[in-house]
Motif scaffolding. Structure first.
Motif, short mmCIF file in Angstrom:
data_model
loop_
_atom_site.label_atom_id
_atom_site.label_comp_id
_atom_site.label_asym_id
_atom_site.label_seq_id
_atom_site.Cartn_x
_atom_site.Cartn_y
_atom_site.Cartn_z
N GLY A 131 -2.78 13.43 7.99
CA GLY A 131 -1.64 12.83 8.66
C GLY A 131 -0.60 12.34 7.68
N PRO A 132 0.45 11.73 8.20
CA PRO A 132 1.58 11.32 7.34
C PRO A 132 1.20 10.19 6.39
CG PRO A 132 1.86 10.50 9.58
CD PRO A 132 0.69 11.43 9.61
N THR A 133 2.00 10.09 5.33
CA THR A 133 1.84 9.03 4.34
C THR A 133 2.99 8.05 4.49
OG1 THR A 133 0.78 10.56 2.81
CG2 THR A 133 1.69 8.55 1.86
N TYR A 134 2.69 6.77 4.43
CA TYR A 134 3.70 5.73 4.64
C TYR A 134 3.90 4.92 3.36
CZ TYR A 134 2.97 6.82 9.55
OH TYR A 134 2.87 7.48 10.74
N ASP A 135 5.15 4.56 3.12
CA ASP A 135 5.48 3.68 2.00
C ASP A 135 5.17 2.24 2.44
OD1 ASP A 135 6.79 1.98 0.12
OD2 ASP A 135 8.16 3.60 -0.40
N VAL A 136 4.21 1.63 1.78
CA VAL A 136 3.78 0.27 2.15
C VAL A 136 4.05 -0.73 1.02
CG1 VAL A 136 2.05 1.08 3.80
CG2 VAL A 136 1.39 0.75 1.40
N THR A 137 4.99 -0.38 0.16
CA THR A 137 5.27 -1.21 -1.01
C THR A 137 5.62 -2.64 -0.62
OG1 THR A 137 6.17 0.78 -2.06
CG2 THR A 137 6.58 -1.33 -3.16
N ARG A 138 6.44 -2.78 0.39
CA ARG A 138 6.87 -4.11 0.82
C ARG A 138 5.95 -4.63 1.91
NH1 ARG A 138 13.25 -5.20 0.56
NH2 ARG A 138 13.69 -4.17 -1.43
N LEU A 139 5.40 -5.79 1.66
CA LEU A 139 4.57 -6.47 2.66
C LEU A 139 4.46 -7.94 2.27
CD1 LEU A 139 1.53 -7.06 1.26
CD2 LEU A 139 1.31 -4.62 1.61
N ASN A 140 4.08 -8.74 3.23
CA ASN A 140 3.86 -10.17 2.97
C ASN A 140 2.40 -10.36 2.57
OD1 ASN A 140 3.32 -12.95 3.20
ND2 ASN A 140 4.87 -13.22 4.79
N PRO A 141 2.12 -10.65 1.30
CA PRO A 141 0.73 -10.71 0.83
C PRO A 141 -0.04 -11.95 1.25
CG PRO A 141 2.20 -11.26 -0.97
CD PRO A 141 3.08 -10.88 0.20
N SER A 142 0.59 -12.81 2.06
CA SER A 142 -0.15 -13.98 2.53
C SER A 142 -1.35 -13.58 3.37
CB SER A 142 0.75 -14.92 3.33
OG SER A 142 1.20 -14.32 4.53
N LEU A 143 -1.38 -12.35 3.88
CA LEU A 143 -2.53 -11.88 4.64
C LEU A 143 -3.77 -11.75 3.75
CD1 LEU A 143 -3.22 -8.58 4.07
CD2 LEU A 143 -1.01 -8.36 5.18
N ALA A 144 -3.54 -11.73 2.43
CA ALA A 144 -4.64 -11.66 1.48
C ALA A 144 -4.97 -13.02 0.88
CB ALA A 144 -4.31 -10.68 0.35
N SER A 145 -3.97 -13.89 0.79
CA SER A 145 -4.17 -15.24 0.26
C SER A 145 -4.91 -15.20 -1.08
CB SER A 145 -4.90 -16.09 1.30
OG SER A 145 -4.99 -17.44 0.92
#
Length: 379
Positions: free
Chosen positions: A256-270
């Motif tokens: 399937g397709p590949t998505y650019d995920v460079t930008r994200l809010n890393p607070s989900l990882a803490s």
């Protein structure tokens, strides 16, 4: 089998193929790094968009890249690329807690309840029965919040991620997700990797010191070692330059397709996995840690006291530190990390004299073990 200890791996988000690109290597000092170079090239042929790596030993420093940092422009990866290091963050967090123990500000045998009253409660979880040490070596039995189905759909699969990639999550919210599930086992009776353990560890640091875990990592580790590429981003969504892009399938499928995920809010990882670094800084950190520059001998020995970790064959887990025995008999210490579009490893020998750190800018393919084996066992 790769030791994948990270946010993406923990949710069973699967792996699939991407774009292979041109190989670029540092022309000088390649010497005995030929097997490392070959494993990096193989990862790109296997579908990883790009790889960046740096090794350091008594012969000096060697850096190389393979593949691309941008699948649209085909720009190559850079040897100084910043990247999200995922669960490598855990070693930094454990180091701070062990420093606090050395200062007699806490004990690893303190119950979690002492520092976080009422936080670890619900569906059989009980912070009165769990120690700080059990958080750090993953023997607490606390449910892994990233394994929660709703969390995975919201933050790791396509529709949810594209809508919620910039959401801010507090540590308390992440722990609360885990508390809606039953414990995995009674504290101290088994082993299971849980990101919730290290979210709680970061909260303990804040309670003990009065400062955020991020501030303590900066003061105690980043600044003393001069780690100029290393940061704890909090809610910052971008990567510092230079950096490549990060790519994911955002799917349980391998096609399937590949998505650019460079930008994200890393607070989900803490404090379980939000940090950013580069390969040179990671080598400097692990070399300093194993070389005794960050912890007194007693605390370093505690960190290297391992337990059996059935989920990661061929390895044992200490306090935020993995002991891995390679095929040639060499032991290396370090950690792996996975987060959206980023798979990283950083390891060093027990004396801190030979270190390797590298990153794949895709989260679905590539053999990281082969790169490590190539560096420490190859010719």
């Amino acid at each position: 089998m790769s030791v994948r200890t990270g946010l993406v791996a923990a949710t069973a988000v699967a792996l699939a193929a991407a774009l292979a690109g041109p190989a670029v290597a540092a022309p000088a000092g390649a010497g005995h790094h030929g097997a490392t170079r070959a494993a990096m090239d193989a990862a790109v042929k296997d579908g990883v968009p790009g790889v960046t790596a740096t090794a350091r030993d008594t012969g000096g420093t060697w850096s190389a890249t393979a593949g691309v940092g941008d699948v649209r422009t085909l720009a190559p990866r850079g040897t100084a690329d910043h990247y999200r290091v995922g669960s490598i963050t855990k070693t930094f967090v454990s180091t701070v807690l062990l420093q606090l123990e050395a200062e007699r500000r806490l004990s690893l045998d303190d119950k979690v309840e002492k520092w976080l009253p009422g936080v670890v409660r619900g569906h059989g979880h009980d912070g009165r029965r769990i120690t700080v040490r059990q958080l750090l070596n993953h023997t607490s039995g606390i449910f892994n919040y990233t394994a929660d189905d709703d969390f995975a759909r919201t933050y790791f699969l396509k529709d949810g991620f594209l809508e919620h990639r910039y959401d801010t999550k507090t540590p308390e919210q992440l722990v609360a997700i885990a508390m809606t599930h039953e414990p995995l086992f009674a504290p101290g009776t088994s082993w299971s990797y849980s990101n919730t353990n290290y979210v709680l560890a970061g909260m303990v640091i804040e309670k003990v010191t009065g400062h955020s875990y991020a501030a303590e990592i900066r003061r105690r580790v980043i600044e003393p070692l001069g780690l100029r590429a290393t940061s704890v981003p909090g809610t910052r969504t971008t990567l510092p330059r230079p950096s490549g892009h990060a790519y994911s399938k955002l799917s349980r499928a391998t096609t399937g397709p590949t998505y650019d995920v460079t930008r994200l809010n890393p607070s989900l990882a803490s404090s379980a996995g939000e940090m950013i670094s580069d390969s040179a800084d990671l080598n400097r950190f692990y070399s300093a840690l194993l070389g005794g520059r960050l912890l007194p001998p007693k605390q370093l020995k505690e960190m290297k006291t391992t337990v059996k970790a059935d989920e990661i064959p061929g390895a044992r887990y200490g306090l935020g530190l993995i002991d891995r025995k390679l095929g040639c008999g060499v032991h290396v210490w370090g950690h792996d990390g996975g987060i959206h579009g980023s798979t990283s490893s950083a390891v060093t020998t027990a004396d801190g004299r030979h270190s390797l750190a590298f990153n794949f800018n895709g989260d679905w393919s590539g053999d990281s073990d082969a790169v490590i084996e190539g560096e420490f066992c190859g010719k």
